[in-house]
Each structure stands twice: as C-alpha cells, then as structure tokens.
Motif scaffolding. Structure first.
Motif, PDB file in Angstrom:
ATOM      1  N   UNK A  53     -65.891   9.549  -0.342  1.00 22.77           N
ATOM      2  CA  UNK A  53     -66.289  10.544  -1.322  1.00 22.77           C
ATOM      3  C   UNK A  53     -67.123   9.868  -2.406  1.00 22.77           C
ATOM      4  N   UNK A  54     -67.733  10.646  -3.267  1.00 22.28           N
ATOM      5  CA  UNK A  54     -68.543  10.069  -4.336  1.00 22.28           C
ATOM      6  C   UNK A  54     -67.701   9.187  -5.255  1.00 22.28           C
ATOM      7  N   UNK A  55     -66.448   9.547  -5.455  1.00 16.09           N
ATOM      8  CA  UNK A  55     -65.572   8.720  -6.285  1.00 16.09           C
ATOM      9  C   UNK A  55     -64.954   7.561  -5.513  1.00 16.09           C
ATOM     10  N   UNK A  56     -65.357   7.374  -4.249  1.00 15.50           N
ATOM     11  CA  UNK A  56     -65.060   6.135  -3.544  1.00 15.50           C
ATOM     12  C   UNK A  56     -63.943   6.142  -2.531  1.00 15.50           C
ATOM     13  N   UNK A  57     -63.276   7.275  -2.321  1.00 16.93           N
ATOM     14  CA  UNK A  57     -62.127   7.267  -1.430  1.00 16.93           C
ATOM     15  C   UNK A  57     -62.501   7.501   0.029  1.00 16.93           C
ATOM     16  N   UNK A  58     -61.746   6.884   0.912  1.00 24.00           N
ATOM     17  CA  UNK A  58     -61.832   7.184   2.335  1.00 24.00           C
ATOM     18  C   UNK A  58     -61.132   8.513   2.595  1.00 24.00           C
ATOM     19  N   UNK A  59     -61.387   9.155   3.730  1.00 22.53           N
ATOM     20  CA  UNK A  59     -60.705  10.426   4.015  1.00 22.53           C
ATOM     21  C   UNK A  59     -59.181  10.326   3.990  1.00 22.53           C
ATOM     22  N   UNK A  60     -58.635   9.236   4.538  1.00 23.63           N
ATOM     23  CA  UNK A  60     -57.178   9.074   4.543  1.00 23.63           C
ATOM     24  C   UNK A  60     -56.642   8.919   3.120  1.00 23.63           C
ATOM     25  N   UNK A  61     -57.335   8.146   2.298  1.00 20.74           N
ATOM     26  CA  UNK A  61     -56.904   7.982   0.914  1.00 20.74           C
ATOM     27  C   UNK A  61     -57.006   9.300   0.157  1.00 20.74           C
ATOM     28  N   UNK A  62     -58.053  10.058   0.425  1.00 16.14           N
ATOM     29  CA  UNK A  62     -58.195  11.372  -0.198  1.00 16.14           C
ATOM     30  C   UNK A  62     -57.000  12.264   0.153  1.00 16.14           C
ATOM     31  N   UNK A  63     -56.618  12.266   1.419  1.00 13.29           N
ATOM     32  CA  UNK A  63     -55.479  13.076   1.831  1.00 13.29           C
ATOM     33  C   UNK A  63     -54.209  12.664   1.093  1.00 13.29           C
ATOM     34  N   UNK A  64     -53.946  11.362   0.998  1.00 15.83           N
ATOM     35  CA  UNK A  64     -52.744  10.921   0.305  1.00 15.83           C
ATOM     36  C   UNK A  64     -52.772  11.324  -1.170  1.00 15.83           C
ATOM     37  N   UNK A  65     -53.961  11.461  -1.739  1.00 16.31           N
ATOM     38  CA  UNK A  65     -54.088  11.829  -3.150  1.00 16.31           C
ATOM     39  C   UNK A  65     -53.801  13.301  -3.412  1.00 16.31           C
ATOM     40  N   UNK A  66     -53.953  14.151  -2.401  1.00 16.96           N
ATOM     41  CA  UNK A  66     -53.740  15.590  -2.605  1.00 16.96           C
ATOM     42  C   UNK A  66     -52.555  16.113  -1.804  1.00 16.96           C
ATOM     43  N   UNK A  67     -51.897  15.240  -1.069  1.00 11.30           N
ATOM     44  CA  UNK A  67     -50.809  15.656  -0.183  1.00 11.30           C
ATOM     45  C   UNK A  67     -49.658  16.313  -0.951  1.00 11.30           C
ATOM     46  N   UNK A  68     -49.462  15.910  -2.199  1.00  8.66           N
ATOM     47  CA  UNK A  68     -48.358  16.455  -2.992  1.00  8.66           C
ATOM     48  C   UNK A  68     -48.465  17.970  -3.167  1.00  8.66           C
ATOM     49  N   UNK A  69     -49.681  18.508  -3.045  1.00  4.56           N
ATOM     50  CA  UNK A  69     -49.873  19.945  -3.230  1.00  4.56           C
ATOM     51  C   UNK A  69     -49.464  20.751  -2.007  1.00  4.56           C
TER      52      UNK A  69
END
Length: 350
Positions: free
Chosen positions: A220-236
């Motif tokens: 992403x533009x803020x630097x995350x890989x897809x897997x890291x992005x998922x872990x960042x929003x998984x709580x929702x």
C-alpha cells in the motif's frame, strides 16, 4: 438494510461467488457531461467549478446515476456500490461543498436502493455504501521537508467517516465498503467511526475492507504488504477483505493470493481493466478481465469479484459468466496465534 438482508447476503456468499458492479466513474465519463450538468438548477450559481464532482450528480442528475446502476444489474451484478466514493466532507472541501456530505451519501444510497428494490425477479441483490479513502493521509507527510507534517488527523477523519456512514445507512445500504485503502490509519479511522455508528444504533451491517496495492512492489502507499494490511484491520471482523484498484487482474493475482492464504474471512477482488494506457484510459477487454477472474475463482481464491477503473457493464457481464457455477473460496481455519503488523506481518511462535 434488515437482519433478513444480512442473513440473505451471508447465505448467498456461502453458496456462490458474488458479483460486485464496475466503475461508476468510467460510466460517468462516458456521458460526456459538461459544467451545467454537474451544477443543475440547484447549484447554478455556485462559486467554484463543479465538473468532476461525480458524487454531486446524486443531487443534480439522479436519474443518470440510477441508469448506471440499472445497467450493472442487467449485467449480472449482485451488489451495487453507491456513487459516494468521494462524498466525505474532507474530499468535498475541494468544491466548497462540505455541508452537503451527509445529504449526498444518503441520496446515493437511496438511488441504489430504489434501483435494487424495483427488481421483482426474486433474485436478491444488495446495496453497498461506498466509503473512499479521502484525499488526505494520516500516516504520510505531504511535505518532503518535514516528515512529521500531516494535513489531517485521526479525529477529523473519524468525524467525516461517521457522517458518511450515517448517511449511507439512513439511505438504505445493506452493507458498507471501506475501499481503495492506501493508508491503513485512514482505514482504522473509518472502521472506528463505523463501529461507533453501529453501537449508537444498536445495529450492525456487514463491512468489507478493500486495500489497494499501489504498484508492483506489492505494498500500500503507507508501505504495508497485503498480509500485514489484513492483520491491521482483522480486529474489525469484516465480512470480507480484499484488494481493488491500482492494478489489473494480471498484476494483482499474486498479492491477492497472499491475502487469501492469511485471511480467515471472505476475499473480495475488483481490479482495474488492466493498466492505464498513455492517455489514462483502460484497454483491457471484458473477455481478458473475465478470464483472469474466472481462473481466480477456479483456483479457490475469491468470494466476491467485480471491477474497478475502466470496467463497464460488459466487463461485469463477462465476469459474472466466468464465475457462474464455481464454488466460492472456503476461508482457512488458522491456528490461534498472536498476529501483528507493521509494514511486514509478524506471527508469534506457538
């Protein structure tokens, strides 16, 4: 927007691959509208140019927006996204129209709701309230001379997203989609705001979160890989997570597969119609787009598919045909672990 609607959506997703619509912006561009069309009678004397404010068309040319929705339903879409991608007061500030944000969102949802409810063929369809990323980023400095600078903060984003979500829900959305996420902190503000709305109303809707990988770096533009992005929003606990925009299907597949391996929820994907040409247009044919998404479906990667920039009803029709009868992906059962993310994912040892 009822419990029955949510139950029907969940049941349908368990039985087949659902089809999202295509690019509202592409279809609006094909109308070749002029400044007067965007203004309408209501905003004839507005003190700024309004051409390009596609979300305003919900107020000034609602029938045109409804006709586009109808075309996508005719093509086989199960889920219509509202014409509200830039309808936050943050994005609308470019036109001096912050005060109309809630009305535009509510009207956008009502237009899509009316189109869906007119269908009397017994086939269930749903309205997804679209919430775009805004044109501000909470994680990245807009000033190369000052890395700490920001042009928006979390609370301001949250208030804007809350207003948009309330309008979309009141207009009749069945679910919400936080899409084209290029900055995960923006998405967190949106998810926090949506949760506040759900708590205040004692009612929940399914939520889809869709990130965008900005180039072949796979981040992403803020630097995350897809897997890291998922872990960042998984709580929702989103109904689905996935990727859209930026890339065509050919370039997106590997990054989507990474997400599909790590996400224990449904996977959505709606790529562009290939990469843009030298004029900013998209040349990928419906058959090519559909061949890619059909292969993803047969390989068990997806639960919801559709199209982003450059995709037309012809693309969606071809995609719907390509995934018809293909079993939806079954989310994996993952071992219970601590899963964290910065720019990269981290999974603690058992």
């Amino acid at each position: 927007m009822t419990k029955d609607s949510t139950a029907a959506l969940e049941a349908a997703a368990g039985e087949r691959i659902l089809v999202l619509d295509g690019a509202m912006g592409t279809m609006i561009q094909q109308l070749s509208l002029d400044e007067a069309d965007f203004r309408g009678a209501r905003f004839a004397d507005w003190d700024r140019d309004l051409k390009g404010n596609n979300d305003l068309l919900n107020l000034t040319l609602p029938d045109a927006v409804g006709d586009i929705h109808d075309d996508f339903l005719d093509a086989g879409a199960d889920i219509l996204e509202t014409n509200s991608f830039n309808a936050t007061r943050i994005a609308l500030a470019d036109y001096g129209m912050e005060a109309f944000a809630r009305e535009i969102n509510e009207t956008a949802a009502r237009i899509a709701r009316t189109v869906v409810d007119r269908r009397r063929d017994g086939r269930p369809r749903w309205v997804a309230g679209a919430i775009g990323p805004t044109n501000r980023t909470a994680s990245i400095s807009p000033d190369v001379e000052d890395p700490a600078a920001r042009n928006v903060d979390f609370d301001t984003l949250g208030a804007a997203y809350r207003e948009a979500a309330e309008g979309l829900i009141d207009g009749g959305a069945d679910l919400l989609i936080v899409e084209t996420v290029f900055d995960t902190l923006n998405a967190k503000a949106a998810l926090h705001a949506i949760e506040e709305v759900f708590e205040a109303r004692a009612r929940r809707l399914p939520v889809i979160v869709s990130g965008t990988v900005v180039d072949l770096s796979g981040r992403t533009l803020s630097g995350q890989t897809p897997e890291a992005f998922w872990y960042s929003v998984r709580h929702a606990a989103p109904f689905a997570v996935g990727l859209n925009c930026a890339l065509g299907a050919e370039q997106m597949r590997g990054f989507l597969a990474d997400m599909a391996r790590s996400a224990d929820t449904l996977i959505s994907a709606y790529p562009n119609a290939g990469l843009p040409n030298a004029f900013g247009g998209y040349d990928e044919t419906p058959e090519t787009t559909a061949s890619h998404l059909g292969a993803w479906a047969r390989d068990g990667l997806v639960n919801l598919v559709g199209g982003c920039c450059g995709t037309t009803p012809a693309h969606i029709e071809a995609v719907a045909e390509a995934v018809a009868g293909v079993a939806p992906r079954k989310p994996p059962r993952l071992e219970r672990r601590m899963r964290l993310a910065g720019l990269e994912p981290f999974v603690a040892a058992a």
